[in-house]
Design an enzyme around this catalytic site. Sequence first.
Site, PDB file in Angstrom:
ATOM      1  N   GLU A  36     -30.320  -2.018  -1.594  1.00 54.49           N
ATOM      2  CA  GLU A  36     -29.489  -1.459  -2.659  1.00 54.49           C
ATOM      3  C   GLU A  36     -28.163  -2.185  -2.740  1.00 54.49           C
ATOM      4  O   GLU A  36     -27.585  -2.552  -1.722  1.00 54.49           O
ATOM      5  CB  GLU A  36     -29.191   0.016  -2.354  1.00 54.49           C
ATOM      6  N   CYS A  62     -26.242   9.843   7.271  1.00 55.12           N
ATOM      7  CA  CYS A  62     -26.513   8.688   6.407  1.00 55.12           C
ATOM      8  C   CYS A  62     -27.958   8.675   5.922  1.00 55.12           C
ATOM      9  O   CYS A  62     -28.889   8.976   6.669  1.00 55.12           O
ATOM     10  CB  CYS A  62     -26.200   7.405   7.166  1.00 55.12           C
ATOM     11  N   CYS A  94     -20.796  -3.505  -3.627  1.00 52.69           N
ATOM     12  CA  CYS A  94     -21.071  -3.005  -2.299  1.00 52.69           C
ATOM     13  C   CYS A  94     -22.415  -3.602  -1.909  1.00 52.69           C
ATOM     14  O   CYS A  94     -23.433  -3.310  -2.539  1.00 52.69           O
ATOM     15  CB  CYS A  94     -21.133  -1.485  -2.443  1.00 52.69           C
ATOM     16  N   CYS A 138     -26.667   7.068  12.174  1.00 48.27           N
ATOM     17  CA  CYS A 138     -25.627   8.060  11.843  1.00 48.27           C
ATOM     18  C   CYS A 138     -26.303   9.263  11.182  1.00 48.27           C
ATOM     19  O   CYS A 138     -27.100   9.104  10.258  1.00 48.27           O
ATOM     20  CB  CYS A 138     -24.585   7.447  10.914  1.00 48.27           C
ATOM     21  N   CYS A 178     -24.887   5.073   0.075  1.00 47.04           N
ATOM     22  CA  CYS A 178     -25.664   4.103   0.831  1.00 47.04           C
ATOM     23  C   CYS A 178     -27.070   4.562   1.224  1.00 47.04           C
ATOM     24  O   CYS A 178     -27.256   5.541   1.923  1.00 47.04           O
ATOM     25  CB  CYS A 178     -24.803   3.774   2.045  1.00 47.04           C
ATOM     26  N   CYS A 230     -31.355   0.300   8.846  1.00 46.68           N
ATOM     27  CA  CYS A 230     -30.216   0.292   9.764  1.00 46.68           C
ATOM     28  C   CYS A 230     -30.647   0.917  11.077  1.00 46.68           C
ATOM     29  O   CYS A 230     -31.478   1.814  11.098  1.00 46.68           O
ATOM     30  CB  CYS A 230     -29.067   1.101   9.163  1.00 46.68           C
TER      31      CYS A 230
HETATM   32  N1  SAH Z   1     -22.855   0.417   8.824  1.00 48.32           N
HETATM   33  C1  SAH Z   1     -21.569   0.198   8.264  1.00 48.32           C
HETATM   34  C2  SAH Z   1     -21.560  -0.049   6.768  1.00 48.32           C
HETATM   35  C3  SAH Z   1     -22.503   0.728   5.899  1.00 48.32           C
HETATM   36  S1  SAH Z   1     -22.162   2.414   5.598  1.00 48.32           S
HETATM   37  C4  SAH Z   1     -20.655   1.337   8.621  1.00 48.32           C
HETATM   38  O1  SAH Z   1     -21.093   2.263   9.265  1.00 48.32           O
HETATM   39  O2  SAH Z   1     -19.473   1.267   8.327  1.00 48.32           O
HETATM   40  C5  SAH Z   1     -20.750   2.409   4.569  1.00 48.32           C
HETATM   41  C6  SAH Z   1     -19.876   3.630   4.713  1.00 48.32           C
HETATM   42  O3  SAH Z   1     -20.507   4.796   4.139  1.00 48.32           O
HETATM   43  C7  SAH Z   1     -19.566   4.002   6.151  1.00 48.32           C
HETATM   44  O4  SAH Z   1     -18.215   4.361   6.267  1.00 48.32           O
HETATM   45  C8  SAH Z   1     -20.474   5.195   6.368  1.00 48.32           C
HETATM   46  O5  SAH Z   1     -20.046   5.976   7.449  1.00 48.32           O
HETATM   47  C9  SAH Z   1     -20.392   5.873   5.026  1.00 48.32           C
HETATM   48  N2  SAH Z   1     -21.447   6.851   4.750  1.00 48.32           N
HETATM   49  C10 SAH Z   1     -22.756   6.779   5.039  1.00 48.32           C
HETATM   50  N3  SAH Z   1     -23.392   7.884   4.621  1.00 48.32           N
HETATM   51  C11 SAH Z   1     -22.458   8.662   4.039  1.00 48.32           C
HETATM   52  C12 SAH Z   1     -22.493   9.938   3.423  1.00 48.32           C
HETATM   53  N4  SAH Z   1     -23.617  10.645   3.338  1.00 48.32           N
HETATM   54  N5  SAH Z   1     -21.332  10.434   2.928  1.00 48.32           N
HETATM   55  C13 SAH Z   1     -20.177   9.725   3.026  1.00 48.32           C
HETATM   56  N6  SAH Z   1     -20.085   8.528   3.593  1.00 48.32           N
HETATM   57  C14 SAH Z   1     -21.214   8.006   4.111  1.00 48.32           C
END
Ligand code: SAH
Length: 345
Positions: free
Chosen positions: A93, A120, A106, A117, A334, A113
Amino acid sequence: MKKNIRNYDLNDLKQEMIQIGQKPFRAEQIFKWLNQEKVSSFDEMTNLSLELREQLAENYTIGNFQIEHKLISKDGTKKYLFNLCDAEENLIETVLMQYHHGYTICVSSQIGCKMGCKFCASTGIPFVRNLEPGEITQQIIAIERDENIRISNIVFMGIGEPLDNFENVMKAIEIMNNPKGLNIGARHISISTSGIVPKIYELADRQMQCTLSISLHSSNNQTRSSMMPVNNAYPIEELIKACQYYIEKTNKRISFEYALAKENNDNIEDAKELAKLLKGMLAHVNLIPINQIEDGKFTKSTNENIMKFRDYLNEKGIVATIRRELGSDINAACGQLRRQNLSKR
Ligand code: SAH
């Protein structure tokens, strides 16, 4: 297997040309065709002889992105699901956002990944592989072509952990930075990481001029570990030490991302802890209402809480802003589109 010609930065491409018996200046012509003229076939490189074009097509691929889906939000944000065409499930994406200062995209750095998290959309669906440098830069090129625009800012906030695909991301940034390539200054590129500490030191030592964003989300180890397993390997103290080193080495401000989830990390107590943690640091806090994913256990904080959180930080001298939500009607967070598409199959 043929190599993707987009993977080479200008120096590597010169070496490649020498290896296939060509003059090094051809590299510069090809590099410009790819990144500035944005052609999608060797045939279009009309200042090269037919013979050379054929030789290139025999030795290299030029990438084959297909737009599987394109969604357009009411706010103008556009989301692309690209099919990389090497395997059916290889979907990534990329999101295009328009701000008053220009277009930002972006980009994804991996197909899937490994970080896990909990909030995510990429968690729970398979990690496939790292993206190659040319697959990172082609996201920019494909969108510039599709929309007939020039993109001025890049954020590595799509699918994947950029510091878990370090060398390919560095190479992609070289191609972006090169005035004969995409010609996007390092200051217009942000790398976002969940906090892979050794790689933050490496970025600092390389004197990268990109902006570094840290996905912090909590300033308390217990809470952060419950949201982000990476915190078990690199707890907050180590992460902050690495950030301090980065600031010392580069003199650059770090951006801390903080997604607020109701009754999880959005209390005034959390804000207090955060203010203490970042006190005196060259830092900026980006507050984001967490985007609730399907069956996710995290829900958005109320606007009132988010504003209180921001005001508290500002009072304590920590610069904090609330990030405008873009594209929420098109699942722009994301990994959501890839997740939906894979689960439909
Ligand atoms: N892996 C990297 C970059 C990709 S995620 C990282 O962790 O920074 C990009 C951003 O989106 C990160 O700050 C991540 O924590 C955030 N993110 C992912 N899922 C999210 C969600 N459901 N709500 C808000 N932010 C989210």
